[in-house]
Motif scaffolding. Structure first.
Motif, PDB file in Angstrom:
ATOM      1  N   MET A  86     -80.119  40.214   4.970  1.00 38.02           N
ATOM      2  CA  MET A  86     -79.236  39.315   4.228  1.00 38.02           C
ATOM      3  C   MET A  86     -77.688  39.594   4.359  1.00 38.02           C
ATOM      4  SD  MET A  86     -78.825  36.812   2.391  1.00 38.02           S
ATOM      5  CE  MET A  86     -80.255  36.506   1.641  1.00 38.02           C
ATOM      6  N   ASN A  87     -77.218  38.634   5.292  1.00 33.52           N
ATOM      7  CA  ASN A  87     -75.631  38.916   5.646  1.00 33.52           C
ATOM      8  C   ASN A  87     -74.728  38.064   4.788  1.00 33.52           C
ATOM      9  OD1 ASN A  87     -74.711  36.724   7.822  1.00 33.52           O
ATOM     10  ND2 ASN A  87     -76.944  36.970   8.049  1.00 33.52           N
ATOM     11  N   LEU A  88     -73.414  38.261   5.137  1.00 34.09           N
ATOM     12  CA  LEU A  88     -72.354  37.485   4.154  1.00 34.09           C
ATOM     13  C   LEU A  88     -71.418  36.857   5.187  1.00 34.09           C
ATOM     14  CD1 LEU A  88     -71.439  37.310   1.550  1.00 34.09           C
ATOM     15  CD2 LEU A  88     -69.739  39.230   1.900  1.00 34.09           C
ATOM     16  N   LYS A  89     -71.064  35.640   4.918  1.00 34.12           N
ATOM     17  CA  LYS A  89     -70.279  34.937   5.710  1.00 34.12           C
ATOM     18  C   LYS A  89     -69.245  34.219   4.698  1.00 34.12           C
ATOM     19  CE  LYS A  89     -71.569  33.246   9.423  1.00 34.12           C
ATOM     20  NZ  LYS A  89     -70.616  33.868  10.466  1.00 34.12           N
ATOM     21  N   ASP A  90     -68.257  34.428   4.796  1.00 34.60           N
ATOM     22  CA  ASP A  90     -67.075  33.704   3.986  1.00 34.60           C
ATOM     23  C   ASP A  90     -65.989  33.078   4.904  1.00 34.60           C
ATOM     24  OD1 ASP A  90     -65.566  35.726   4.693  1.00 34.60           O
ATOM     25  OD2 ASP A  90     -65.224  36.705   2.594  1.00 34.60           O
ATOM     26  N   ILE A 143     -81.933  36.120  13.815  1.00 33.34           N
ATOM     27  CA  ILE A 143     -81.903  35.258  12.616  1.00 33.34           C
ATOM     28  C   ILE A 143     -81.860  35.824  11.225  1.00 33.34           C
ATOM     29  CG2 ILE A 143     -83.111  33.209  11.707  1.00 33.34           C
ATOM     30  CD1 ILE A 143     -84.162  32.613  14.537  1.00 33.34           C
ATOM     31  N   ASP A 144     -81.270  35.441  10.165  1.00 27.82           N
ATOM     32  CA  ASP A 144     -81.014  36.159   9.135  1.00 27.82           C
ATOM     33  C   ASP A 144     -80.647  34.980   7.961  1.00 27.82           C
ATOM     34  OD1 ASP A 144     -81.224  38.125   7.038  1.00 27.82           O
ATOM     35  OD2 ASP A 144     -79.554  39.205   7.784  1.00 27.82           O
ATOM     36  N   ALA A 145     -80.939  35.272   6.717  1.00 30.93           N
ATOM     37  CA  ALA A 145     -80.496  34.435   5.775  1.00 30.93           C
ATOM     38  C   ALA A 145     -78.931  35.095   5.184  1.00 30.93           C
ATOM     39  CB  ALA A 145     -81.238  34.660   4.293  1.00 30.93           C
ATOM     40  N   CYS A 146     -78.199  34.111   4.715  1.00 30.76           N
ATOM     41  CA  CYS A 146     -76.715  34.447   4.358  1.00 30.76           C
ATOM     42  C   CYS A 146     -76.426  33.908   3.152  1.00 30.76           C
ATOM     43  CB  CYS A 146     -76.034  33.922   5.642  1.00 30.76           C
ATOM     44  SG  CYS A 146     -74.188  34.186   5.566  1.00 30.76           S
ATOM     45  N   LEU A 147     -75.415  34.492   2.442  1.00 30.78           N
ATOM     46  CA  LEU A 147     -74.635  34.085   1.474  1.00 30.78           C
ATOM     47  C   LEU A 147     -73.177  33.890   1.631  1.00 30.78           C
ATOM     48  CD1 LEU A 147     -76.113  36.799  -1.363  1.00 30.78           C
ATOM     49  CD2 LEU A 147     -77.066  34.513  -0.698  1.00 30.78           C
ATOM     50  N   LEU A 205     -74.679  28.802  13.945  1.00 26.52           N
ATOM     51  CA  LEU A 205     -75.139  29.411  15.194  1.00 26.52           C
ATOM     52  C   LEU A 205     -73.537  30.163  15.696  1.00 26.52           C
ATOM     53  CD1 LEU A 205     -76.914  29.924  17.520  1.00 26.52           C
ATOM     54  CD2 LEU A 205     -75.874  27.898  18.648  1.00 26.52           C
ATOM     55  N   GLY A 206     -73.785  31.520  15.894  1.00 26.92           N
ATOM     56  CA  GLY A 206     -72.607  32.221  16.404  1.00 26.92           C
ATOM     57  C   GLY A 206     -72.758  33.076  17.492  1.00 26.92           C
ATOM     58  N   LYS A 207     -71.632  33.392  18.207  1.00 28.68           N
ATOM     59  CA  LYS A 207     -71.910  34.415  19.277  1.00 28.68           C
ATOM     60  C   LYS A 207     -71.629  35.734  18.617  1.00 28.68           C
ATOM     61  CE  LYS A 207     -70.176  31.244  23.064  1.00 28.68           C
ATOM     62  NZ  LYS A 207     -69.311  30.937  23.866  1.00 28.68           N
ATOM     63  N   GLY A 208     -72.434  36.721  19.322  1.00 25.97           N
ATOM     64  CA  GLY A 208     -71.988  38.121  18.970  1.00 25.97           C
ATOM     65  C   GLY A 208     -73.127  38.646  17.814  1.00 25.97           C
ATOM     66  N   THR A 209     -72.917  39.502  17.396  1.00 29.85           N
ATOM     67  CA  THR A 209     -73.637  40.209  16.227  1.00 29.85           C
ATOM     68  C   THR A 209     -73.613  39.640  14.849  1.00 29.85           C
ATOM     69  OG1 THR A 209     -72.281  41.975  15.714  1.00 29.85           O
ATOM     70  CG2 THR A 209     -73.736  42.529  17.666  1.00 29.85           C
ATOM     71  N   LEU A 210     -74.683  39.974  14.162  1.00 29.12           N
ATOM     72  CA  LEU A 210     -74.366  39.711  12.769  1.00 29.12           C
ATOM     73  C   LEU A 210     -74.805  41.121  11.985  1.00 29.12           C
ATOM     74  CD1 LEU A 210     -77.690  39.631  11.435  1.00 29.12           C
ATOM     75  CD2 LEU A 210     -77.417  37.306  11.936  1.00 29.12           C
ATOM     76  N   SER A 211     -74.454  41.032  10.789  1.00 24.11           N
ATOM     77  CA  SER A 211     -74.654  42.458   9.976  1.00 24.11           C
ATOM     78  C   SER A 211     -75.622  42.334   9.075  1.00 24.11           C
ATOM     79  CB  SER A 211     -73.200  42.909   9.191  1.00 24.11           C
ATOM     80  OG  SER A 211     -72.291  43.184  10.281  1.00 24.11           O
ATOM     81  N   PRO A 212     -77.008  42.517   8.977  1.00 17.50           N
ATOM     82  CA  PRO A 212     -77.895  42.403   8.079  1.00 17.50           C
ATOM     83  C   PRO A 212     -77.657  43.284   7.034  1.00 17.50           C
ATOM     84  CG  PRO A 212     -78.667  43.694  10.135  1.00 17.50           C
ATOM     85  CD  PRO A 212     -77.496  43.178  10.603  1.00 17.50           C
ATOM     86  N   GLY A 213     -78.081  42.919   5.765  1.00 17.45           N
ATOM     87  CA  GLY A 213     -77.695  43.755   4.575  1.00 17.45           C
ATOM     88  C   GLY A 213     -76.387  43.777   4.203  1.00 17.45           C
ATOM     89  N   SER A 214     -75.463  43.210   4.630  1.00 26.02           N
ATOM     90  CA  SER A 214     -74.107  43.262   4.369  1.00 26.02           C
ATOM     91  C   SER A 214     -73.885  42.524   3.133  1.00 26.02           C
ATOM     92  CB  SER A 214     -72.878  42.726   5.287  1.00 26.02           C
ATOM     93  OG  SER A 214     -73.570  41.174   5.531  1.00 26.02           O
ATOM     94  N   ILE A 222     -76.761  43.551  14.736  1.00 26.32           N
ATOM     95  CA  ILE A 222     -77.724  43.383  15.735  1.00 26.32           C
ATOM     96  C   ILE A 222     -77.368  41.728  16.297  1.00 26.32           C
ATOM     97  CG2 ILE A 222     -79.330  42.386  13.902  1.00 26.32           C
ATOM     98  CD1 ILE A 222     -81.588  42.757  15.827  1.00 26.32           C
ATOM     99  N   GLY A 223     -77.661  41.613  17.841  1.00 26.73           N
ATOM    100  CA  GLY A 223     -77.734  40.155  18.385  1.00 26.73           C
ATOM    101  C   GLY A 223     -76.571  40.025  19.328  1.00 26.73           C
ATOM    102  N   ASN A 224     -76.857  39.372  20.357  1.00 27.37           N
ATOM    103  CA  ASN A 224     -75.888  38.811  21.179  1.00 27.37           C
ATOM    104  C   ASN A 224     -75.451  37.528  20.765  1.00 27.37           C
ATOM    105  OD1 ASN A 224     -78.285  40.327  23.201  1.00 27.37           O
ATOM    106  ND2 ASN A 224     -76.130  40.879  23.727  1.00 27.37           N
ATOM    107  N   LEU A 225     -76.360  36.672  19.905  1.00 26.70           N
ATOM    108  CA  LEU A 225     -76.295  35.328  19.372  1.00 26.70           C
ATOM    109  C   LEU A 225     -76.972  35.529  18.015  1.00 26.70           C
ATOM    110  CD1 LEU A 225     -75.164  32.661  20.580  1.00 26.70           C
ATOM    111  CD2 LEU A 225     -77.243  31.854  21.041  1.00 26.70           C
ATOM    112  N   HIS A 226     -76.445  34.915  17.147  1.00 27.78           N
ATOM    113  CA  HIS A 226     -77.314  34.792  15.780  1.00 27.78           C
ATOM    114  C   HIS A 226     -77.222  33.564  15.242  1.00 27.78           C
ATOM    115  CE1 HIS A 226     -72.932  35.417  14.835  1.00 27.78           C
ATOM    116  NE2 HIS A 226     -73.235  34.820  13.658  1.00 27.78           N
ATOM    117  N   ILE A 227     -78.144  33.192  14.330  1.00 25.00           N
ATOM    118  CA  ILE A 227     -78.402  32.251  13.349  1.00 25.00           C
ATOM    119  C   ILE A 227     -78.581  32.580  11.970  1.00 25.00           C
ATOM    120  CG2 ILE A 227     -79.739  30.298  12.540  1.00 25.00           C
ATOM    121  CD1 ILE A 227     -80.886  29.878  15.591  1.00 25.00           C
ATOM    122  N   SER A 228     -77.540  32.259  11.054  1.00 21.69           N
ATOM    123  CA  SER A 228     -77.227  32.425   9.593  1.00 21.69           C
ATOM    124  C   SER A 228     -77.498  31.144   8.856  1.00 21.69           C
ATOM    125  CB  SER A 228     -75.923  32.987   9.521  1.00 21.69           C
ATOM    126  OG  SER A 228     -75.665  34.128   9.978  1.00 21.69           O
ATOM    127  N   GLY A 229     -78.800  31.482   8.221  1.00 26.52           N
ATOM    128  CA  GLY A 229     -78.813  30.349   7.279  1.00 26.52           C
ATOM    129  C   GLY A 229     -78.463  30.379   5.801  1.00 26.52           C
TER     130      GLY A 229
END
Length: 217
Positions: free
Chosen positions: A1-5, A104-108, A119-128, A137-144
């Protein structure tokens, strides 16, 4: 579960309410995925939390399909989560030569973003979102974007509507399946002789009963 604001120019956003969401996301994927690299899809999350089940749901849906240009890790049965992420990433790198990873990870995030898929380029931070220190992790990522952040995230995840997560996972899985079909078509056009030879070789490996069944279709 990552975080995106915040959102950047290196991202594309679609919403589950859009009728053409899966088609649009598949186009974005094929624009950004390298056509000739081995692509691994890392579906992160756990079935023990409704909100965090987005990744494993996508993984299970994809695992039921005959994908030919993607390798899927992380399902409801065999989740890719905080306790095994580092070990499983090492496995991916051993089993695949310099893989290109779609994480691919869920996001708040903000309330206005719930229902969006980014859909974003680069890594995401699972658990953030839960203040966990896990490797990006990731060269490309999908956050839901499954729910809002800012207060009692553990409770928020447990009270996320399964309907929203299921709908989002189904549309993302459909987009990836469409992208797989397009990638196969592009490979066939680029090297039709090689593709035909590979298919013929596969047929020679079938036993007589399987060949008769194939011919009767």
């Amino acid at each position: 579960m990552n975080l995106k604001d915040k959102f950047s120019n290196e991202e594309r956003r679609v919403n589950i309410d859009e009728a053409t969401m899966s088609d649009t996301l598949s186009v974005y994927l094929n624009e950004w995925l390298p056509p000739n690299k081995e692509v691994v899809i890392a579906c992160i999350g756990t079935d023990r939390s409704t909100g965090d089940s987005f990744g494993p749901l996508v993984g299970s849906m994809l695992n039921d399909q005959n994908l030919q240009t993607f390798h899927v890790y992380g399902t409801l049965e065999d989740p890719l989560h905080a306790l095994n992420l580092k070990e499983r990433v090492e496995t991916m790198n051993k089993e695949h030569t310099n893989p290109y990873i779609l994480a691919i990870d869920a996001c708040l995030g903000k309330a206005t973003s719930v229902g969006s898929v980014v859909l974003g380029k680069g890594t995401l931070s699972p658990g953030s979102a839960l203040k966990k220190d896990l490797p990006p992790i990731g060269n490309l990522h999908i956050s839901g974007m499954v729910n809002v952040s800012g207060f009692m995230e553990h409770v928020v995840l447990q009270n996320t509507r399964l309907h929203v997560v299921m709908q989002m996972a189904a549309k993302v899985a459909a987009a990836i399946q469409l992208a797989d079909t397009e990638r196969r078509r592009a490979k066939l056009e680029a090297s039709p002789v090689k593709a035909f030879t590979a298919a013929a070789k596969k047929d020679t490996m079938l036993n007589p009963a399987e060949l008769r069944m194939k011919d009767s279709l």
